[in-house]
Design an enzyme around this catalytic site. Structure first.
Site, short mmCIF file in Angstrom:
data_model
loop_
_atom_site.label_atom_id
_atom_site.label_comp_id
_atom_site.label_asym_id
_atom_site.label_seq_id
_atom_site.Cartn_x
_atom_site.Cartn_y
_atom_site.Cartn_z
N HIS A 67 -2.31 6.67 4.06
CA HIS A 67 -0.90 6.80 4.45
C HIS A 67 -0.37 8.14 3.94
O HIS A 67 -0.52 8.47 2.76
CB HIS A 67 -0.07 5.68 3.83
N CYS B 92 0.81 -1.23 0.00
CA CYS B 92 0.00 0.00 0.00
C CYS B 92 0.84 1.28 0.00
O CYS B 92 0.56 2.23 -0.75
CB CYS B 92 -0.96 0.01 1.18
P1 NAP Z 1 -6.67 -9.07 7.78
O1 NAP Z 1 -7.63 -7.98 8.10
O2 NAP Z 1 -5.91 -9.70 8.89
O3 NAP Z 1 -7.48 -10.23 6.97
C1 NAP Z 1 -6.92 -11.50 6.69
C2 NAP Z 1 -7.94 -12.37 5.95
O4 NAP Z 1 -7.31 -13.61 5.61
C3 NAP Z 1 -9.19 -12.75 6.75
O5 NAP Z 1 -10.30 -12.83 5.89
C4 NAP Z 1 -8.86 -14.12 7.30
O6 NAP Z 1 -9.99 -14.94 7.53
C5 NAP Z 1 -8.08 -14.71 6.12
N1 NAP Z 1 -7.19 -15.79 6.56
C6 NAP Z 1 -6.27 -15.78 7.58
N2 NAP Z 1 -5.65 -16.98 7.67
C7 NAP Z 1 -6.18 -17.77 6.70
C8 NAP Z 1 -5.97 -19.12 6.30
N3 NAP Z 1 -5.07 -19.92 6.91
N4 NAP Z 1 -6.70 -19.61 5.25
C9 NAP Z 1 -7.61 -18.82 4.62
N5 NAP Z 1 -7.87 -17.52 4.97
C10 NAP Z 1 -7.16 -17.02 5.99
O7 NAP Z 1 -5.58 -8.57 6.74
P2 NAP Z 1 -5.69 -7.39 5.62
O8 NAP Z 1 -5.20 -6.10 6.14
O9 NAP Z 1 -7.03 -7.46 4.99
O10 NAP Z 1 -4.57 -7.85 4.58
C11 NAP Z 1 -4.76 -8.91 3.65
C12 NAP Z 1 -3.55 -8.97 2.72
O11 NAP Z 1 -3.47 -7.73 1.99
C13 NAP Z 1 -2.21 -9.11 3.44
O12 NAP Z 1 -1.35 -9.91 2.67
C14 NAP Z 1 -1.70 -7.68 3.53
O13 NAP Z 1 -0.32 -7.60 3.65
C15 NAP Z 1 -2.20 -7.11 2.21
N6 NAP Z 1 -2.42 -5.65 2.17
C16 NAP Z 1 -3.12 -5.00 3.16
C17 NAP Z 1 -3.37 -3.62 3.04
C18 NAP Z 1 -4.14 -2.84 4.07
O14 NAP Z 1 -4.27 -1.61 3.92
N7 NAP Z 1 -4.69 -3.47 5.12
C19 NAP Z 1 -2.91 -2.93 1.91
C20 NAP Z 1 -2.19 -3.64 0.92
C21 NAP Z 1 -1.96 -5.00 1.06
P3 NAP Z 1 -10.67 -15.13 9.00
O15 NAP Z 1 -11.47 -13.88 9.26
O16 NAP Z 1 -11.52 -16.34 8.81
O17 NAP Z 1 -9.54 -15.32 9.97
#
Ligand code: NAP
Length: 348
Positions: free
Chosen positions: A242, A150
């Protein structure tokens, strides 16, 4: 309509995908997938919805699926948006691509693979060509195409129109919102009334990913841009958007007027092609001395524009601040725009 799945649909980025995919003119969401802890539950209760708008009606009653290739393929999805943690994505995304599904990924897992595009549609649309090499190398009917981190996404967009002036050294200090750490993310007691001068792996990601995205596609491979990037990343107590302070030393010495004009007039392939999620103006330049601000500017261009301000010069450096929504342009919005470009170019 192309049928799509959202992997990690219950998380911070997954929820943005669900929000932005409501009423999408080309994509129909047929699968919302997450971990075993959520699988089988209705998305409404499982989703723990944290966004300010209501959960889209189509999603609330859908049963949450698992993320295996079989479960995703059985839903009829041809394309999967992956918002999975990187370690999970490393395994799952390859299985999906091998099963013939196209994956647009927000995870870091494959971003630096030589045959995987790392794509911002306005910045390096031609890198989509790597998919041909990837399919040959890996014998996949599907593919993986990655989105950047991001904090890198907004900076790459701001740098693209300035590449003509020969950036040699880029020094960037970030102030990154808590939503960038997902949900529940950073514990409130750690970040309340505080700032944390470390985000694991973030500085390395900015330094490597910028060079790949601003590189050129030559003979089926990306030649990374030759410039020095020095990043310092901080987590601060804002919710969304950000903010980054940037200092650049250019080989040419462009005037501030030249820089402002290049930023404001910049348009890319999504604007030329009229893609549904494309902002009219990818970069908005503000003249006020106290902008951009996360609360006031995060939603510029429906969250898809980067706001640049505080443009000035000091010694041999050109300085500015930039800001964009980390969950829209930095995540789900860029992912959907990326998929629209793939669709337009016949990859899905
Ligand atoms: P998050 O809020 O922690 O969400 C993680 C998601 O993955 C949840 O739906 C979770 O499901 C699922 N998950 C976790 N463990 C799993 C497993 N073993 N098998 C299948 N599903 C699983 O994280 P996020 O911020 O959305 O980020 C997601 C990705 O995008 C990451 O790789 C992060 O680095 C990237 N990212 C994030 C942002 C941002 O602004 N947040 C920006 C760019 C990129 P449950 O609810 O069932 O646990």
């Amino acid at each position: 309509m192309t049928k799509v799945a959202v992997l990690g649909a219950t998380g911070m980025v997954g929820q943005r995908f669900v929000q932005l995919l409501e009423n999408h003119p080309w994509f129909e969401t047929v699968c919302l997938a997450a971990s075993d802890a959520s699988k089988g539950k209705q998305y409404g209760p499982a989703g723990n919805w944290v966004l300010d708008t209501e959960m889209p009606e189509f999603a609330g009653g859908m049963a949450v699926s698992g993320c295996t290739a079989k479960e995703v393929a059985d839903s009829g999805a041809e394309l999967a948006f992956s918002a999975l943690p990187s370690d999970v994505a490393l395994r799952v995304e390859k299985e999906l691509a091998a099963a013939g599904i196209g994956v647009v990924s927000k995870a870091a897992a494959h971003r630096m693979d030589a045959d995987v595009p790392l794509l911002i549609p306005e910045v390096n649309p031609e890198h989509i060509g790597l998919i041909e090499a990837q399919r040959q190398n890996r014998n996949w009917a599907g593919f993986i195409s990655s989105d950047p981190n991001c904090s890198t996404c907004q900076l790459a967009l701001a740098l693209k129109p300035l590449q003509q002036f020969g950036p040699q050294q880029i020094i960037v200090t970030t102030m990154q919102a808590v939503s960038g750490a997902g949900f529940p993310g950073v514990p409130s007691l750690a970040i309340q009334n505080n700032a944390i001068p470390f985000i694991n792996g973030e500085e390395e990601k900015m330094e490597m990913e910028l060079a790949k995205m601003l590189g050129t596609l030559e003979n089926g491979a990306v030649r990374h841009a030759n410039m020095e990037v020095i990043a310092s990343c901080n987590r601060v107590n804002t919710q969304e958007g950000h903010l980054e302070s940037v200092a650049i030393e250019f080989a040419d010495r462009p005037s501030l007027a030249d820089i402002a004009q290049a930023l404001e007039q910049f348009r890319g392939a999504p604007q030329q092609l009229g893609l549904p999620t494309a902002p009219t103006q990818p970069i908005v330049v503000r003249a006020e001395p106290d902008r951009p601000q996360p609360r006031k500017d995060w939603s510029a261009g429906n969250g898809m524009s980067v706001t640049v301000g505080r443009l000035r010069q000091k010694g041999s450096y050109t300085l500015f601040s930039c800001l964009a929504s980390n969950t829209i342009r930095g995540a789900a919005g860029n992912g959907i725009l990326h998929a629209e470009l793939l669709h337009k170019r016949g990859y899905i």
